[in-house]
Design an enzyme around this catalytic site. Structure first.
Site, PDB file in Angstrom:
ATOM      1  N   ASP A   1      11.775  -7.152  -0.076  1.00  0.00           N
ATOM      2  CA  ASP A   1      10.831  -6.222   0.393  1.00  0.00           C
ATOM      3  C   ASP A   1       9.929  -5.873  -0.725  1.00  0.00           C
ATOM      4  O   ASP A   1       8.634  -5.611  -0.599  1.00  0.00           O
ATOM      5  CB  ASP A   1      11.493  -4.884   0.773  1.00  0.00           C
ATOM      6  CG  ASP A   1      10.404  -3.836   1.399  1.00  0.00           C
ATOM      7  OD1 ASP A   1       9.991  -4.466   2.646  1.00  0.00           O
ATOM      8  OD2 ASP A   1      10.333  -2.806   0.910  1.00  0.00           O
TER       9      ASP A   1
ATOM     10  N   SER B   1       7.495   6.304  -2.131  1.00  0.00           N
ATOM     11  CA  SER B   1       6.610   6.017  -2.818  1.00  0.00           C
ATOM     12  C   SER B   1       5.838   4.732  -2.435  1.00  0.00           C
ATOM     13  O   SER B   1       6.403   3.497  -2.270  1.00  0.00           O
ATOM     14  CB  SER B   1       6.658   6.130  -4.193  1.00  0.00           C
ATOM     15  OG  SER B   1       5.447   6.182  -5.132  1.00  0.00           O
TER      16      SER B   1
ATOM     17  N   HIS C   1       4.995  -2.881   6.609  1.00  0.00           N
ATOM     18  CA  HIS C   1       5.714  -1.841   5.749  1.00  0.00           C
ATOM     19  C   HIS C   1       5.500  -0.682   6.582  1.00  0.00           C
ATOM     20  O   HIS C   1       4.783  -0.388   7.749  1.00  0.00           O
ATOM     21  CB  HIS C   1       4.887  -1.679   4.504  1.00  0.00           C
ATOM     22  CG  HIS C   1       5.256  -2.741   3.493  1.00  0.00           C
ATOM     23  ND1 HIS C   1       5.165  -2.374   2.161  1.00  0.00           N
ATOM     24  CD2 HIS C   1       5.938  -3.848   3.689  1.00  0.00           C
ATOM     25  CE1 HIS C   1       5.571  -3.579   1.293  1.00  0.00           C
ATOM     26  NE2 HIS C   1       6.010  -4.449   2.453  1.00  0.00           N
TER      27      HIS C   1
ATOM     28  N   ASN D   1       9.073   0.614   8.524  1.00  0.00           N
ATOM     29  CA  ASN D   1       8.952  -0.878   8.220  1.00  0.00           C
ATOM     30  C   ASN D   1       9.739  -1.839   9.006  1.00  0.00           C
ATOM     31  O   ASN D   1      10.907  -1.570   9.691  1.00  0.00           O
ATOM     32  CB  ASN D   1       9.952  -0.706   6.823  1.00  0.00           C
ATOM     33  CG  ASN D   1       9.903  -2.047   5.931  1.00  0.00           C
ATOM     34  OD1 ASN D   1      10.281  -3.127   6.332  1.00  0.00           O
ATOM     35  ND2 ASN D   1       9.490  -1.986   4.625  1.00  0.00           N
TER      36      ASN D   1
ATOM     37  N   CYS E   1       3.811   1.140  -2.033  1.00  0.00           N
ATOM     38  CA  CYS E   1       3.453  -0.207  -2.871  1.00  0.00           C
ATOM     39  C   CYS E   1       2.181  -0.052  -2.918  1.00  0.00           C
ATOM     40  O   CYS E   1       1.264   0.462  -2.332  1.00  0.00           O
ATOM     41  CB  CYS E   1       4.091  -1.309  -2.124  1.00  0.00           C
ATOM     42  SG  CYS E   1       3.270  -1.790  -0.604  1.00  0.00           S
TER      43      CYS E   1
ATOM     44  N   CYS F   1       0.189  -0.879   0.418  1.00  0.00           N
ATOM     45  CA  CYS F   1      -0.209   0.397   1.190  1.00  0.00           C
ATOM     46  C   CYS F   1      -0.893   1.348   0.180  1.00  0.00           C
ATOM     47  O   CYS F   1      -1.733   1.969   1.009  1.00  0.00           O
ATOM     48  CB  CYS F   1       1.492   0.949   1.547  1.00  0.00           C
ATOM     49  SG  CYS F   1       2.198   0.049   2.594  1.00  0.00           S
TER      50      CYS F   1
ATOM     51  N   GLU G   1       4.097   2.539   6.271  1.00  0.00           N
ATOM     52  CA  GLU G   1       2.568   2.921   6.300  1.00  0.00           C
ATOM     53  C   GLU G   1       1.853   2.009   6.972  1.00  0.00           C
ATOM     54  O   GLU G   1       1.093   2.691   7.901  1.00  0.00           O
ATOM     55  CB  GLU G   1       2.046   3.045   4.900  1.00  0.00           C
ATOM     56  CG  GLU G   1       2.934   3.912   3.858  1.00  0.00           C
ATOM     57  CD  GLU G   1       3.990   3.161   3.036  1.00  0.00           C
ATOM     58  OE1 GLU G   1       4.542   3.674   2.016  1.00  0.00           O
ATOM     59  OE2 GLU G   1       4.321   2.108   3.666  1.00  0.00           O
TER      60      GLU G   1
END
Length: 149
Positions: free
Chosen positions: A145, A80, A55, A44, A82, A85, A57
């Site tokens: 975030d 996990s 982010h 991130n 969002c 993503c 990912e």
């Protein structure tokens, strides 16, 4: 139980998350792998780059550059995903996601599964502790975030 390869790549994602934390950012790391080959790694970068969509990912996918296909890859992420993503995972056709933890943030695992993605939650204590520490120390940044500010 995670395979040795899964454990190795999740640890690299954790290292990315820890580096982000040490930089003052959100501690979320990610790895894109093809079998036992590391394609890219990222973290991130929202705070560091002032980029609201950087982010973990997304950073790993950007660093991977153009790929002819993602259908033979696994995405590892410490938290996990969002919806942004998760949508990117589906859009790119990534068939498998290994999640470090979902205790601090229950992302969009059901959405991913409904789109045929194989989702594995590792419940990694290091990932859980680092994120919980960050949320306790910087609740305003965490809420920003996850768009709860």
């Amino acid at each position: 139980m995670l395979s040795d390869i899964d454990a190795k790549f999740l640890r690299i994602a954790y290292d990315e998350a820890k580096a982000g934390y040490d930089e003052g950012g959100c501690p979320i790391g990610s790895v894109l792998a093809r079998g036992d080959v590391l394609v890219s790694r990222g973290r991130n970068q929202r705070v560091q780059q002032g980029d609201p969509i950087a982010h973990g990912e997304m950073d790993a996918l950007r660093r991977a550059g153009r790929q002819k296909t993602y259908r033979d890859t696994t995405l590892y992420t410490t938290l996990s995903p969002c919806m942004m993503c998760a949508g990117t995972i589906v859009q790119f056709g990534i068939p498998r996601v290994v999640i470090g933890e979902n205790e601090n943030f229950g992302g969009n695992e059901d959405f991913l599964r409904s789109r045929g993605v194989d989702v594995i939650v590792a419940s990694d204590p290091d990932c859980t502790r680092l994120m919980a520490r960050f949320i306790a120390e910087k609740p305003d940044l965490w809420n920003e975030d996850i768009a709860e500010a």
